[in-house]
Design a protein around this motif. Structure first.
Motif, PDB file in Angstrom:
ATOM      1  N   MET A   1      57.956  37.760  46.007  1.00 34.12           N
ATOM      2  CA  MET A   1      57.121  37.547  44.773  1.00 34.12           C
ATOM      3  C   MET A   1      55.933  36.694  45.162  1.00 34.12           C
ATOM      4  SD  MET A   1      57.245  37.904  41.661  1.00 34.12           S
ATOM      5  CE  MET A   1      57.018  36.984  39.969  1.00 34.12           C
ATOM      6  N   ILE A   2      56.023  35.718  46.236  1.00 33.03           N
ATOM      7  CA  ILE A   2      54.904  34.950  46.411  1.00 33.03           C
ATOM      8  C   ILE A   2      53.941  35.861  47.374  1.00 33.03           C
ATOM      9  CG2 ILE A   2      54.334  32.823  47.667  1.00 33.03           C
ATOM     10  CD1 ILE A   2      56.770  31.372  46.819  1.00 33.03           C
ATOM     11  N   PHE A   3      54.589  36.506  48.118  1.00 31.51           N
ATOM     12  CA  PHE A   3      53.659  37.207  48.899  1.00 31.51           C
ATOM     13  C   PHE A   3      52.720  38.260  48.133  1.00 31.51           C
ATOM     14  CE2 PHE A   3      53.319  41.183  51.510  1.00 31.51           C
ATOM     15  CZ  PHE A   3      52.597  40.597  52.781  1.00 31.51           C
ATOM     16  N   LYS A   4      53.433  38.862  47.256  1.00 27.69           N
ATOM     17  CA  LYS A   4      52.419  39.808  46.403  1.00 27.69           C
ATOM     18  C   LYS A   4      51.416  39.020  45.604  1.00 27.69           C
ATOM     19  CE  LYS A   4      55.690  43.490  45.751  1.00 27.69           C
ATOM     20  NZ  LYS A   4      55.952  44.905  44.703  1.00 27.69           N
ATOM     21  N   LYS A   5      51.777  37.745  45.012  1.00 27.48           N
ATOM     22  CA  LYS A   5      50.850  37.091  44.271  1.00 27.48           C
ATOM     23  C   LYS A   5      49.744  36.666  45.438  1.00 27.48           C
ATOM     24  CE  LYS A   5      50.512  33.056  41.426  1.00 27.48           C
ATOM     25  NZ  LYS A   5      51.119  31.943  40.961  1.00 27.48           N
ATOM     26  N   ASN A   6      50.005  36.210  46.855  1.00 27.25           N
ATOM     27  CA  ASN A   6      49.089  35.953  47.471  1.00 27.25           C
ATOM     28  C   ASN A   6      48.095  37.127  48.036  1.00 27.25           C
ATOM     29  OD1 ASN A   6      49.547  33.246  47.739  1.00 27.25           O
ATOM     30  ND2 ASN A   6      51.232  33.502  49.313  1.00 27.25           N
ATOM     31  N   GLN A   7      48.720  38.346  48.173  1.00 30.73           N
ATOM     32  CA  GLN A   7      48.119  39.598  48.247  1.00 30.73           C
ATOM     33  C   GLN A   7      47.177  39.863  47.164  1.00 30.73           C
ATOM     34  OE1 GLN A   7      51.269  42.554  48.957  1.00 30.73           O
ATOM     35  NE2 GLN A   7      50.502  42.804  51.189  1.00 30.73           N
ATOM     36  N   GLY A   8      47.577  39.636  46.070  1.00 29.04           N
ATOM     37  CA  GLY A   8      46.489  39.743  44.854  1.00 29.04           C
ATOM     38  C   GLY A   8      45.339  38.833  44.876  1.00 29.04           C
ATOM     39  N   LYS A   9      45.457  37.649  45.260  1.00 29.50           N
ATOM     40  CA  LYS A   9      44.364  36.599  45.565  1.00 29.50           C
ATOM     41  C   LYS A   9      43.570  36.829  46.644  1.00 29.50           C
ATOM     42  CE  LYS A   9      45.097  33.207  42.576  1.00 29.50           C
ATOM     43  NZ  LYS A   9      44.348  32.983  41.427  1.00 29.50           N
ATOM     44  N   ILE A  10      44.105  37.704  47.880  1.00 34.35           N
ATOM     45  CA  ILE A  10      43.490  37.893  48.789  1.00 34.35           C
ATOM     46  C   ILE A  10      42.489  38.980  48.604  1.00 34.35           C
ATOM     47  CG2 ILE A  10      43.660  38.958  51.147  1.00 34.35           C
ATOM     48  CD1 ILE A  10      45.970  37.088  51.706  1.00 34.35           C
ATOM     49  N   ALA A  11      43.049  39.998  47.728  1.00 29.24           N
ATOM     50  CA  ALA A  11      42.200  41.100  47.513  1.00 29.24           C
ATOM     51  C   ALA A  11      41.183  40.590  46.365  1.00 29.24           C
ATOM     52  CB  ALA A  11      43.258  42.009  46.733  1.00 29.24           C
ATOM     53  N   GLU A  12      41.270  39.806  45.587  1.00 25.04           N
ATOM     54  CA  GLU A  12      40.464  39.264  44.534  1.00 25.04           C
ATOM     55  C   GLU A  12      39.240  38.696  45.308  1.00 25.04           C
ATOM     56  OE1 GLU A  12      40.393  35.596  41.386  1.00 25.04           O
ATOM     57  OE2 GLU A  12      42.169  36.595  41.657  1.00 25.04           O
ATOM     58  N   PHE A  13      39.449  37.926  46.181  1.00 21.65           N
ATOM     59  CA  PHE A  13      38.521  37.037  47.134  1.00 21.65           C
ATOM     60  C   PHE A  13      37.790  37.947  48.140  1.00 21.65           C
ATOM     61  CE2 PHE A  13      41.408  33.126  46.819  1.00 21.65           C
ATOM     62  CZ  PHE A  13      40.387  32.684  45.796  1.00 21.65           C
ATOM     63  N   ASP A  14      38.289  38.969  48.456  1.00 20.47           N
ATOM     64  CA  ASP A  14      37.748  40.262  49.556  1.00 20.47           C
ATOM     65  C   ASP A  14      36.721  40.834  48.332  1.00 20.47           C
ATOM     66  OD1 ASP A  14      38.883  39.929  51.578  1.00 20.47           O
ATOM     67  OD2 ASP A  14      40.470  41.363  51.600  1.00 20.47           O
ATOM     68  N   THR A  15      36.988  41.236  47.125  1.00 19.37           N
ATOM     69  CA  THR A  15      36.150  41.738  46.140  1.00 19.37           C
ATOM     70  C   THR A  15      35.009  40.841  45.899  1.00 19.37           C
ATOM     71  OG1 THR A  15      37.987  42.861  45.110  1.00 19.37           O
ATOM     72  CG2 THR A  15      36.127  42.785  44.039  1.00 19.37           C
ATOM     73  N   LYS A  16      35.260  39.527  45.799  1.00 24.12           N
ATOM     74  CA  LYS A  16      34.271  38.757  45.591  1.00 24.12           C
ATOM     75  C   LYS A  16      33.245  38.527  46.764  1.00 24.12           C
ATOM     76  CE  LYS A  16      36.490  35.787  42.327  1.00 24.12           C
ATOM     77  NZ  LYS A  16      36.820  34.184  41.663  1.00 24.12           N
ATOM     78  N   ILE A  17      33.659  38.450  47.992  1.00 21.11           N
ATOM     79  CA  ILE A  17      32.903  38.621  48.921  1.00 21.11           C
ATOM     80  C   ILE A  17      32.172  39.778  49.260  1.00 21.11           C
ATOM     81  CG2 ILE A  17      32.960  38.717  51.504  1.00 21.11           C
ATOM     82  CD1 ILE A  17      35.448  36.638  51.473  1.00 21.11           C
ATOM     83  N   ASN A  18      32.766  41.015  48.852  1.00 18.54           N
ATOM     84  CA  ASN A  18      32.099  42.291  48.869  1.00 18.54           C
ATOM     85  C   ASN A  18      30.910  42.473  47.860  1.00 18.54           C
ATOM     86  OD1 ASN A  18      33.464  43.252  51.041  1.00 18.54           O
ATOM     87  ND2 ASN A  18      35.035  44.244  49.622  1.00 18.54           N
TER      88      ASN A  18
END
Length: 86
Positions: A1-18
């Motif tokens: 559960m925490i892993f998926k939540k962290n993956q979502g946050k990482i994807a969100e930050f990646d999008t912002k960086i892009n």
């Protein structure tokens, strides 16, 4: 559960960086020198949106002044210098 939540946050930050990378490349491209910066990019940072809005306002003011002037006019030259610093 925490892993998926962290993956979502990482994807969100990646999008912002892009988005920020694209924005920087757009503003540095010579062919966009006197164009408005698109504002519908999903930018959530208030300060950055204020910066983009101010830049676009200055660009619109420059365009309006060019209707009755030339690019050699000291006002336009000054506006260009200001926009270049932005």
């Amino acid at each position: 559960m925490i892993f998926k939540k962290n993956q979502g946050k990482i994807a969100e930050f990646d999008t912002k960086i892009n988005v920020l990378d694209w924005l920087l490349a757009y503003m540095e491209a010579p062919e966009n020198r006197h164009k408005l910066v698109p504002t519908i990019l999903g930018i959530e940072e208030k300060v950055l949106m204020e910066y983009v809005s101010e830049f676009n306002s200055q660009q619109l003011e420059r365009d309006a002044n060019l209707r009755t002037s030339t690019e050699n006019n000291p006002l336009i030259v000054s506006m260009d210098a200001s926009l270049e610093k932005s």
